[in-house]
Design a protein around this motif. Structure first.
Motif, PDB file in Angstrom:
ATOM      1  N   ASP A  63       0.834  -1.203   0.000  1.00 37.28           N
ATOM      2  CA  ASP A  63       0.000   0.000   0.000  1.00 37.28           C
ATOM      3  C   ASP A  63       0.869   1.254   0.000  1.00 37.28           C
ATOM      4  OD1 ASP A  63      -2.360  -1.402  -0.034  1.00 37.28           O
ATOM      5  OD2 ASP A  63      -2.690  -1.293   2.134  1.00 37.28           O
ATOM      6  N   GLY A  64       2.008   1.161   0.689  1.00 37.87           N
ATOM      7  CA  GLY A  64       2.888   2.324   0.783  1.00 37.87           C
ATOM      8  C   GLY A  64       3.481   2.725  -0.559  1.00 37.87           C
ATOM      9  N   ILE A  65       3.947   1.757  -1.331  1.00 34.72           N
ATOM     10  CA  ILE A  65       4.561   2.103  -2.619  1.00 34.72           C
ATOM     11  C   ILE A  65       3.517   2.528  -3.644  1.00 34.72           C
ATOM     12  CG2 ILE A  65       6.541   0.592  -2.228  1.00 34.72           C
ATOM     13  CD1 ILE A  65       5.288  -1.429  -4.149  1.00 34.72           C
ATOM     14  N   ARG A  66       2.252   2.171  -3.394  1.00 31.29           N
ATOM     15  CA  ARG A  66       1.187   2.610  -4.301  1.00 31.29           C
ATOM     16  C   ARG A  66       0.638   3.975  -3.898  1.00 31.29           C
ATOM     17  NH1 ARG A  66       0.110  -3.066  -4.400  1.00 31.29           N
ATOM     18  NH2 ARG A  66       0.051  -3.837  -6.546  1.00 31.29           N
ATOM     19  N   GLY A  67       1.014   4.446  -2.721  1.00 31.98           N
ATOM     20  CA  GLY A  67       0.553   5.751  -2.263  1.00 31.98           C
ATOM     21  C   GLY A  67      -0.815   5.753  -1.629  1.00 31.98           C
ATOM     22  N   THR A  68      -1.370   4.576  -1.331  1.00 37.44           N
ATOM     23  CA  THR A  68      -2.720   4.527  -0.756  1.00 37.44           C
ATOM     24  C   THR A  68      -2.732   4.820   0.733  1.00 37.44           C
ATOM     25  OG1 THR A  68      -2.501   2.132  -0.454  1.00 37.44           O
ATOM     26  CG2 THR A  68      -3.556   2.887  -2.465  1.00 37.44           C
ATOM     27  N   ASP A  69      -1.548   4.915   1.370  1.00 31.32           N
ATOM     28  CA  ASP A  69      -1.483   5.175   2.812  1.00 31.32           C
ATOM     29  C   ASP A  69      -1.050   6.591   3.151  1.00 31.32           C
ATOM     30  OD1 ASP A  69      -2.335   2.702   3.626  1.00 31.32           O
ATOM     31  OD2 ASP A  69      -0.325   1.860   3.882  1.00 31.32           O
ATOM     32  N   GLU A  70      -0.901   7.452   2.157  1.00 30.37           N
ATOM     33  CA  GLU A  70      -0.362   8.777   2.417  1.00 30.37           C
ATOM     34  C   GLU A  70      -1.275   9.625   3.299  1.00 30.37           C
ATOM     35  OE1 GLU A  70       0.644  10.608  -1.268  1.00 30.37           O
ATOM     36  OE2 GLU A  70       2.297   9.217  -1.682  1.00 30.37           O
ATOM     37  N   ASN A  71      -2.583   9.444   3.180  1.00 27.91           N
ATOM     38  CA  ASN A  71      -3.532  10.216   3.991  1.00 27.91           C
ATOM     39  C   ASN A  71      -4.373   9.288   4.859  1.00 27.91           C
ATOM     40  OD1 ASN A  71      -2.916  12.877   2.827  1.00 27.91           O
ATOM     41  ND2 ASN A  71      -3.843  12.033   0.956  1.00 27.91           N
ATOM     42  N   ARG A  72      -3.736   8.243   5.324  1.00 28.23           N
ATOM     43  CA  ARG A  72      -4.438   7.204   6.071  1.00 28.23           C
ATOM     44  C   ARG A  72      -4.871   7.684   7.443  1.00 28.23           C
ATOM     45  NH1 ARG A  72      -4.927   1.705   6.155  1.00 28.23           N
ATOM     46  NH2 ARG A  72      -5.004   0.709   8.181  1.00 28.23           N
ATOM     47  N   VAL A  73      -6.081   7.268   7.864  1.00 33.91           N
ATOM     48  CA  VAL A  73      -6.580   7.516   9.211  1.00 33.91           C
ATOM     49  C   VAL A  73      -6.486   6.203   9.967  1.00 33.91           C
ATOM     50  CG1 VAL A  73      -8.566   8.164  10.614  1.00 33.91           C
ATOM     51  CG2 VAL A  73      -8.172   9.308   8.430  1.00 33.91           C
ATOM     52  N   GLY A  74      -5.630   6.134  10.968  1.00 31.70           N
ATOM     53  CA  GLY A  74      -5.500   4.891  11.717  1.00 31.70           C
ATOM     54  C   GLY A  74      -4.074   4.673  12.183  1.00 31.70           C
ATOM     55  N   PRO A  75      -3.739   3.428  12.524  1.00 33.36           N
ATOM     56  CA  PRO A  75      -2.414   3.109  13.050  1.00 33.36           C
ATOM     57  C   PRO A  75      -1.294   3.475  12.078  1.00 33.36           C
ATOM     58  CG  PRO A  75      -3.930   1.279  13.364  1.00 33.36           C
ATOM     59  CD  PRO A  75      -4.612   2.251  12.460  1.00 33.36           C
ATOM     60  N   LEU A  76      -0.098   3.633  12.623  1.00 31.71           N
ATOM     61  CA  LEU A  76       1.076   3.989  11.831  1.00 31.71           C
ATOM     62  C   LEU A  76       1.334   2.988  10.716  1.00 31.71           C
ATOM     63  CD1 LEU A  76       3.804   5.645  11.550  1.00 31.71           C
ATOM     64  CD2 LEU A  76       4.792   3.881  13.029  1.00 31.71           C
ATOM     65  N   ARG A  77       1.622   3.495   9.541  1.00 30.69           N
ATOM     66  CA  ARG A  77       2.111   2.682   8.435  1.00 30.69           C
ATOM     67  C   ARG A  77       3.546   3.121   8.162  1.00 30.69           C
ATOM     68  NH1 ARG A  77      -1.030  -0.699   5.231  1.00 30.69           N
ATOM     69  NH2 ARG A  77      -2.855  -1.325   6.427  1.00 30.69           N
ATOM     70  N   LEU A  78       4.450   2.173   8.166  1.00 27.36           N
ATOM     71  CA  LEU A  78       5.875   2.473   8.102  1.00 27.36           C
ATOM     72  C   LEU A  78       6.286   3.126   6.787  1.00 27.36           C
ATOM     73  CD1 LEU A  78       7.058  -0.891   9.679  1.00 27.36           C
ATOM     74  CD2 LEU A  78       7.134   1.348  10.785  1.00 27.36           C
ATOM     75  N   VAL A  79       5.841   2.562   5.667  1.00 30.01           N
ATOM     76  CA  VAL A  79       6.224   3.103   4.364  1.00 30.01           C
ATOM     77  C   VAL A  79       5.455   4.381   4.070  1.00 30.01           C
ATOM     78  CG1 VAL A  79       6.321   2.673   1.879  1.00 30.01           C
ATOM     79  CG2 VAL A  79       6.852   0.836   3.482  1.00 30.01           C
ATOM     80  N   GLY A  80       4.159   4.367   4.324  1.00 27.36           N
ATOM     81  CA  GLY A  80       3.329   5.531   4.035  1.00 27.36           C
ATOM     82  C   GLY A  80       3.762   6.773   4.791  1.00 27.36           C
ATOM     83  N   SER A  81       4.213   6.581   6.040  1.00 29.13           N
ATOM     84  CA  SER A  81       4.661   7.714   6.851  1.00 29.13           C
ATOM     85  C   SER A  81       6.140   8.014   6.657  1.00 29.13           C
ATOM     86  CB  SER A  81       4.377   7.445   8.326  1.00 29.13           C
ATOM     87  OG  SER A  81       5.075   6.287   8.758  1.00 29.13           O
ATOM     88  N   LYS A  82       6.816   7.182   5.840  1.00 22.94           N
ATOM     89  CA  LYS A  82       8.230   7.366   5.497  1.00 22.94           C
ATOM     90  C   LYS A  82       9.174   7.241   6.699  1.00 22.94           C
ATOM     91  CE  LYS A  82       7.363  10.217   1.400  1.00 22.94           C
ATOM     92  NZ  LYS A  82       5.898   9.971   1.379  1.00 22.94           N
ATOM     93  N   VAL A  83       8.792   6.443   7.685  1.00 22.38           N
ATOM     94  CA  VAL A  83       9.696   6.212   8.812  1.00 22.38           C
ATOM     95  C   VAL A  83      10.574   4.990   8.568  1.00 22.38           C
ATOM     96  CG1 VAL A  83       8.131   7.294  10.471  1.00 22.38           C
ATOM     97  CG2 VAL A  83       8.023   4.816  10.100  1.00 22.38           C
ATOM     98  N   ALA A  84      10.249   4.202   7.532  1.00 21.63           N
ATOM     99  CA  ALA A  84      11.072   3.050   7.152  1.00 21.63           C
ATOM    100  C   ALA A  84      11.051   2.933   5.633  1.00 21.63           C
ATOM    101  CB  ALA A  84      10.547   1.770   7.787  1.00 21.63           C
ATOM    102  N   SER A  85      12.132   2.423   5.082  1.00 24.19           N
ATOM    103  CA  SER A  85      12.219   2.288   3.627  1.00 24.19           C
ATOM    104  C   SER A  85      11.357   1.120   3.148  1.00 24.19           C
ATOM    105  CB  SER A  85      13.664   2.051   3.200  1.00 24.19           C
ATOM    106  OG  SER A  85      14.102   0.766   3.610  1.00 24.19           O
ATOM    107  N   PRO A  86      10.833   1.200   1.929  1.00 28.35           N
ATOM    108  CA  PRO A  86      10.053   0.077   1.395  1.00 28.35           C
ATOM    109  C   PRO A  86      10.822  -1.235   1.412  1.00 28.35           C
ATOM    110  CG  PRO A  86       9.758   2.014   0.029  1.00 28.35           C
ATOM    111  CD  PRO A  86      10.846   2.347   1.004  1.00 28.35           C
ATOM    112  N   GLY A  87      12.107  -1.173   1.089  1.00 27.25           N
ATOM    113  CA  GLY A  87      12.913  -2.386   1.071  1.00 27.25           C
ATOM    114  C   GLY A  87      13.014  -3.050   2.429  1.00 27.25           C
ATOM    115  N   ALA A  88      13.156  -2.238   3.471  1.00 28.32           N
ATOM    116  CA  ALA A  88      13.266  -2.778   4.823  1.00 28.32           C
ATOM    117  C   ALA A  88      11.962  -3.441   5.256  1.00 28.32           C
ATOM    118  CB  ALA A  88      13.639  -1.669   5.806  1.00 28.32           C
TER     119      ALA A  88
END
Length: 290
Positions: A63-88
């Motif tokens: 979801d993060g690499i597709r950009g569907t989590d950029e404006n997410r309401v709810g728990p933290l998403r690592l890729v969407g919030s850019k706190v972790a790399s997609p590869g990791a």
């Protein structure tokens, strides 16, 4: 770089009852058949937890690499919030899948190797839920997958590897657990209808709309309790599954109250708790009945 606390949050601990509950019910059904084997139950729990955490990280990545989590309401998403790399995050997902696969192979070696087919299907289903070019989670099939893998496969598989046979109470328990697990996903997708509609994520909630999704949630939770009552035909102790009714009713009231966005977040916790308490009660009831 994500902190350990953020990795834990990214694993979405509130969803873990969906992994624990089917193993509890499957083990209770095995005990009903006088087939309880504690170490096989623990192996099954390890497989379920590894797959649940793995699919959570996989969804975060896809979801993060597709950009569907950029404006997410709810728990933290690592890729969407850019706190972790997609590869990791992808590596974390496949590491969990690897742990689940190893434990599953050990478990199959103690029972029947044909169970590897179910295990392989679970791994494929976990990844392609939101992964790949045509994820089925974007085609309103997420609930079907949850019902099959976190209901039927998980419960019946846990029962079979211990008792090496099945009983209709295990099937009833599998359908009940699958129904609540589906309700958890329905609540999650109900909350995300506005953002999913914009990003093109076609979940079942997007297809049905908010009103019918709310009704579906209530029906799924209600079905689980009906099946616990039906299981009382085999043993009255199965009625212990109904101890979760107050929790389920509380969540149903919130969902049917037209709550939206952040107001639905507590429902995820409430539904997960409902599933866990339901599973504990039903498992104990089946074990006592046996």
């Amino acid at each position: 770089m994500a902190t350990p606390a953020q990795w834990i949050e990214g694993a979405r601990p509130r969803t873990l009852p969906a992994a624990v509950a089917p193993v509890l019910v499957g083990t209770g059904a095995a005990a009903y058949l006088d087939g309880f084997v504690w170490w096989k139950a623990l192996l099954a729990l390890g497989v379920a937890l590894a797959l649940q955490i793995g699919v959570n990280y996989a969804n975060d990545y896809s979801d993060g690499i597709r950009g569907t989590d950029e404006n997410r309401v709810g728990p933290l998403r690592l890729v969407g919030s850019k706190v972790a790399s997609p590869g990791a995050v992808k590596a974390a997902a496949f590491s969990c899948f690897g742990v689940g696969a190893v434990l599953g192979i050990v478990l199959c070696a103690t029972s029947n190797w044909w169970l590897l087919v179910a295990g392989a299907a679970s791994l494929v289903g976990a990844w392609f839920y939101t992964g790949g070019k045509k994820p089925y989670g974007y085609r309103a099939l997420g609930e079907v997958s949850v019902f099959v893998f976190f209901g039927l496969v998980a419960v019946l598989g846990t029962t079979y590897v211990q008792a090496e046979t099945l009983h209709w109470t295990a099937v009833a328990g599998a359908v009940g657990i699958g129904a609540i697990a589906c309700a958890l996903l329905v609540a999650n997708n109900l909350r995300d209808i506005p953002t999913d509609s914009v990003t093109g994520k076609r979940t079942l909630a997007v297809v049905l709309g908010a009103k019918r999704s709310r009704q579906l949630y209530a029906a799924l939770v209600g079905l689980a309790f009906v099946l616990a009552a039906v299981s009382a035909i085999a043993t009255p102790w199965a009625l212990l599954g109904l101890i979760a009714v107050p929790l389920g009713v509380r969540s149903i009231r919130v969902v049917l109250s037209d709550a939206v966005g952040p107001a639905l977040i507590p429902v995820l916790k409430g539904t997960g708790l409902t599933e866990l308490v339901y599973a504990i009660g039903l498992a104990i009831g089946l074990a006592l009945g046996g």
